[in-house]
Scaffold this motif. Structure first.
Motif, PDB file in Angstrom:
ATOM      1  N   PRO A 137      23.506  40.653  43.291  1.00 21.20           N
ATOM      2  CA  PRO A 137      22.671  40.526  41.898  1.00 21.20           C
ATOM      3  C   PRO A 137      23.955  40.371  40.828  1.00 21.20           C
ATOM      4  O   PRO A 137      24.639  41.041  40.787  1.00 21.20           O
ATOM      5  N   TRP A 138      23.416  39.622  39.848  1.00 21.83           N
ATOM      6  CA  TRP A 138      24.276  39.306  38.679  1.00 21.83           C
ATOM      7  C   TRP A 138      24.001  40.230  37.548  1.00 21.83           C
ATOM      8  O   TRP A 138      22.588  40.386  37.168  1.00 21.83           O
ATOM      9  N   VAL A 139      24.992  41.151  37.243  1.00 16.20           N
ATOM     10  CA  VAL A 139      24.740  42.333  35.991  1.00 16.20           C
ATOM     11  C   VAL A 139      25.958  41.685  34.988  1.00 16.20           C
ATOM     12  O   VAL A 139      26.137  43.017  34.206  1.00 16.20           O
ATOM     13  N   ARG A 140      26.535  40.742  34.981  1.00 11.35           N
ATOM     14  CA  ARG A 140      27.763  40.410  34.431  1.00 11.35           C
ATOM     15  C   ARG A 140      27.680  40.810  32.725  1.00 11.35           C
ATOM     16  O   ARG A 140      26.772  40.046  32.170  1.00 11.35           O
ATOM     17  N   SER A 141      28.389  41.440  32.102  1.00  8.66           N
ATOM     18  CA  SER A 141      28.884  41.676  30.752  1.00  8.66           C
ATOM     19  C   SER A 141      30.406  41.754  30.614  1.00  8.66           C
ATOM     20  O   SER A 141      31.159  41.748  31.623  1.00  8.66           O
ATOM     21  N   ALA A 142      30.778  41.616  29.422  1.00  6.50           N
ATOM     22  CA  ALA A 142      32.436  41.667  29.247  1.00  6.50           C
ATOM     23  C   ALA A 142      32.757  43.119  29.608  1.00  6.50           C
ATOM     24  O   ALA A 142      33.806  43.189  30.554  1.00  6.50           O
ATOM     25  N   ALA A 143      31.962  44.101  29.484  1.00  9.59           N
ATOM     26  CA  ALA A 143      32.271  45.380  29.950  1.00  9.59           C
ATOM     27  C   ALA A 143      32.481  45.487  31.433  1.00  9.59           C
ATOM     28  O   ALA A 143      33.459  46.025  32.088  1.00  9.59           O
ATOM     29  N   THR A 144      31.411  44.995  32.066  1.00  7.46           N
ATOM     30  CA  THR A 144      31.478  45.194  33.630  1.00  7.46           C
ATOM     31  C   THR A 144      32.428  44.263  34.348  1.00  7.46           C
ATOM     32  O   THR A 144      32.778  44.509  35.416  1.00  7.46           O
ATOM     33  N   LEU A 145      32.724  42.972  33.538  1.00  7.65           N
ATOM     34  CA  LEU A 145      33.577  42.371  34.236  1.00  7.65           C
ATOM     35  C   LEU A 145      35.150  43.086  34.159  1.00  7.65           C
ATOM     36  O   LEU A 145      35.994  42.814  35.006  1.00  7.65           O
ATOM     37  N   ALA A 146      35.426  43.606  32.969  1.00  6.27           N
ATOM     38  CA  ALA A 146      36.619  44.111  32.953  1.00  6.27           C
ATOM     39  C   ALA A 146      36.801  45.300  33.899  1.00  6.27           C
ATOM     40  O   ALA A 146      37.789  45.593  34.348  1.00  6.27           O
ATOM     41  N   GLN A 147      35.668  46.266  33.971  1.00  6.25           N
ATOM     42  CA  GLN A 147      35.767  47.023  35.084  1.00  6.25           C
ATOM     43  C   GLN A 147      36.070  46.637  36.441  1.00  6.25           C
ATOM     44  O   GLN A 147      37.034  47.337  36.913  1.00  6.25           O
ATOM     45  N   THR A 148      35.381  45.774  36.533  1.00  7.35           N
ATOM     46  CA  THR A 148      35.879  45.205  37.935  1.00  7.35           C
ATOM     47  C   THR A 148      37.209  44.648  38.159  1.00  7.35           C
ATOM     48  O   THR A 148      37.888  44.784  39.284  1.00  7.35           O
ATOM     49  N   HIS A 149      37.661  43.946  36.993  1.00  6.89           N
ATOM     50  CA  HIS A 149      39.111  43.669  37.061  1.00  6.89           C
ATOM     51  C   HIS A 149      39.940  44.750  37.285  1.00  6.89           C
ATOM     52  O   HIS A 149      41.011  44.705  38.043  1.00  6.89           O
ATOM     53  N   VAL A 150      39.760  45.848  36.470  1.00  5.34           N
ATOM     54  CA  VAL A 150      40.525  47.036  36.525  1.00  5.34           C
ATOM     55  C   VAL A 150      40.595  47.605  37.866  1.00  5.34           C
ATOM     56  O   VAL A 150      41.639  47.910  38.604  1.00  5.34           O
ATOM     57  N   LYS A 151      39.517  47.823  38.591  1.00  2.00           N
ATOM     58  CA  LYS A 151      39.228  48.334  39.879  1.00  2.00           C
ATOM     59  C   LYS A 151      39.778  47.495  41.042  1.00  2.00           C
ATOM     60  O   LYS A 151      40.485  48.014  41.959  1.00  2.00           O
ATOM     61  N   HIS A 152      39.360  46.424  40.904  1.00  2.00           N
ATOM     62  CA  HIS A 152      39.788  45.488  42.124  1.00  2.00           C
ATOM     63  C   HIS A 152      40.924  44.402  41.917  1.00  2.00           C
ATOM     64  O   HIS A 152      41.478  43.827  43.035  1.00  2.00           O
ATOM     65  N   TYR A 153      41.480  44.498  40.733  1.00  2.00           N
ATOM     66  CA  TYR A 153      42.673  43.405  40.776  1.00  2.00           C
ATOM     67  C   TYR A 153      43.873  44.054  40.123  1.00  2.00           C
ATOM     68  O   TYR A 153      44.733  44.118  40.925  1.00  2.00           O
ATOM     69  N   TYR A 154      43.572  44.879  38.989  1.00  2.00           N
ATOM     70  CA  TYR A 154      45.210  45.488  38.548  1.00  2.00           C
ATOM     71  C   TYR A 154      45.637  46.563  39.309  1.00  2.00           C
ATOM     72  O   TYR A 154      46.934  46.670  39.446  1.00  2.00           O
ATOM     73  N   TRP A 155      44.564  47.477  39.628  1.00  2.00           N
ATOM     74  CA  TRP A 155      45.350  48.601  40.493  1.00  2.00           C
ATOM     75  C   TRP A 155      45.890  47.936  41.910  1.00  2.00           C
ATOM     76  O   TRP A 155      47.015  48.594  42.282  1.00  2.00           O
ATOM     77  N   ARG A 156      45.459  47.132  42.404  1.00  2.45           N
ATOM     78  CA  ARG A 156      46.128  46.305  43.540  1.00  2.45           C
ATOM     79  C   ARG A 156      47.410  45.897  43.067  1.00  2.45           C
ATOM     80  O   ARG A 156      48.446  45.946  43.804  1.00  2.45           O
ATOM     81  N   SER A 226      30.854  43.412  43.645  1.00  2.00           N
ATOM     82  CA  SER A 226      31.508  44.587  42.989  1.00  2.00           C
ATOM     83  C   SER A 226      31.093  45.006  41.699  1.00  2.00           C
ATOM     84  O   SER A 226      30.902  46.069  41.352  1.00  2.00           O
ATOM     85  N   GLU A 227      30.870  43.965  40.772  1.00  2.00           N
ATOM     86  CA  GLU A 227      30.373  44.294  39.428  1.00  2.00           C
ATOM     87  C   GLU A 227      29.088  45.025  39.414  1.00  2.00           C
ATOM     88  O   GLU A 227      28.666  46.161  38.659  1.00  2.00           O
ATOM     89  N   PHE A 228      28.059  44.566  40.517  1.00  2.00           N
ATOM     90  CA  PHE A 228      26.867  45.052  40.690  1.00  2.00           C
ATOM     91  C   PHE A 228      26.878  46.431  41.189  1.00  2.00           C
ATOM     92  O   PHE A 228      26.192  47.407  40.522  1.00  2.00           O
ATOM     93  N   ALA A 229      27.715  47.089  41.972  1.00  2.00           N
ATOM     94  CA  ALA A 229      27.681  48.056  42.505  1.00  2.00           C
ATOM     95  C   ALA A 229      28.566  49.319  41.415  1.00  2.00           C
ATOM     96  O   ALA A 229      27.967  50.391  41.550  1.00  2.00           O
ATOM     97  N   SER A 230      29.321  48.764  40.461  1.00  2.00           N
ATOM     98  CA  SER A 230      29.967  49.580  39.858  1.00  2.00           C
ATOM     99  C   SER A 230      29.044  49.545  38.686  1.00  2.00           C
ATOM    100  O   SER A 230      28.769  51.011  38.239  1.00  2.00           O
ATOM    101  N   CYS A 231      28.069  48.858  38.243  1.00  2.00           N
ATOM    102  CA  CYS A 231      27.047  49.010  37.322  1.00  2.00           C
ATOM    103  C   CYS A 231      25.858  49.998  37.726  1.00  2.00           C
ATOM    104  O   CYS A 231      25.534  50.961  36.959  1.00  2.00           O
TER     105      CYS A 231
END
Length: 285
Positions: A137-156, A226-231
């Motif tokens: 499911p789509w729940v994207r906002s600027a905040a949720t996208l940023a959360q996803t990038h932090v969790k799944h891209y930057y830490w890696r 991933s965004e949906f799960a975080s949201c």
């Protein structure tokens, strides 16, 4: 299975749908309405909606996929997932009218079509809906996208030796750190919205108010999932919803957003078919 064109009308605008059903006409008492995520038409990416409908029809279920107003072969003004409630209602009515042996209809949606399905339930409480299947499911906002990038891209990236070598050499690492800082600032806002009428909160309200069976399928290789799960984990509006007994959660670790690899596509088709048989038909058997 067999297919036929089903013409329907939405607020005076003619829509085009394709109905797949068993060739002997003996369909189960619950049909499936495939809601199209956009902007797409009724075939879907790599024909996934076509293949799903045919698979279900070959196994005893009628399945309708259709074009919204302004999409595919349906005329009218184009619209996004926030404005298709009338289209969904018209498709449900047309499917039940075309096949009177059907008692109710399950909704199926991928990405923002899953969001549209929940928004439809939130606004209509339509008792013709027997179940709802939600894929990434789509729940994207600027905040949720940023959360996803932090969790799944930057830490890696921060754990990679090559990143630090580039940083020491004055390469792209500095830009990546600045991007991390920016995403951290945005991510802090996720889960703290007070607007109860945001579409994400309306989706949660739609699910909370729906008493029927729910299927949730999440891809392992997909930012949207991933965004949906975080949201869902962070937002008070979603608290407890994914742990309800009526909800079946399936994760396909190798799948991308549209289940483009054949084994992943086949897996989600099997999951959907089993859910229709064991959950949505339970009331009628």
């Amino acid at each position: 299975m067999k297919e036929s064109v089903l013409r329907l009308a939405c607020e005076g605008t003619p829509l085009v749908g394709i109905l797949a059903e068993p060739s002997d006409g003996a369909a189960a008492e619950v049909g499936l309405l495939i809601i199209v995520g956009g902007p797409q038409y009724r075939a879907g990416s790599h024909r996934q909606f076509t293949l799903l409908a045919r698979h279900l029809a070959a196994n005893g279920f009628a399945a309708l996929r259709f074009d919204y107003r302004g999409m595919g072969d349906s005329p009218g003004e184009a619209r996004d997932f926030l404005g298709v409630e009338a289209d969904i209602a018209a498709a449900i009515s047309a499917l039940l009218a075309a096949r009177p042996t059907l008692k109710r209809v399950a909704l199926w949606g991928l990405c923002d079509a899953a969001s549209a399905a929940l928004l439809y339930l939130e606004s209509t409480r339509d008792d013709r809906v027997a179940g709802v299947a939600l894929l990434n499911p789509w729940v994207r906002s600027a905040a949720t996208l940023a959360q996803t990038h932090v969790k799944h891209y930057y830490w890696r990236r921060l754990r990679e030796r090559g990143f630090w070598l580039k940083l020491l050499k004055g390469g792209v690492g500095g830009a990546a750190l600045r991007g991390l800082a920016s995403n951290l600032r945005l991510a802090r806002g996720a889960g703290h919205k007070t607007d109860s009428r945001s579409f994400q909160d309306r989706m949660a309200a739609g699910l909370r108010g729906f008493g029927g069976p729910t299927l949730l399928v999440l891809s392992g290789d997909d930012y949207t999932a991933s965004e949906f799960a975080s949201c869902a984990a962070a937002s008070p509006a979603w608290a407890g919803l994914l742990k309800r007994p009526a909800l079946d959660l399936h994760e396909i670790p190798t799948a991308d957003h549209t289940f483009s690899a054949l084994p992943d596509h086949d897996a989600q088709c099997r999951i959907c078919l089993d859910w229709l048989r064991t959950r949505c038909l339970a009331k009628y058997t």
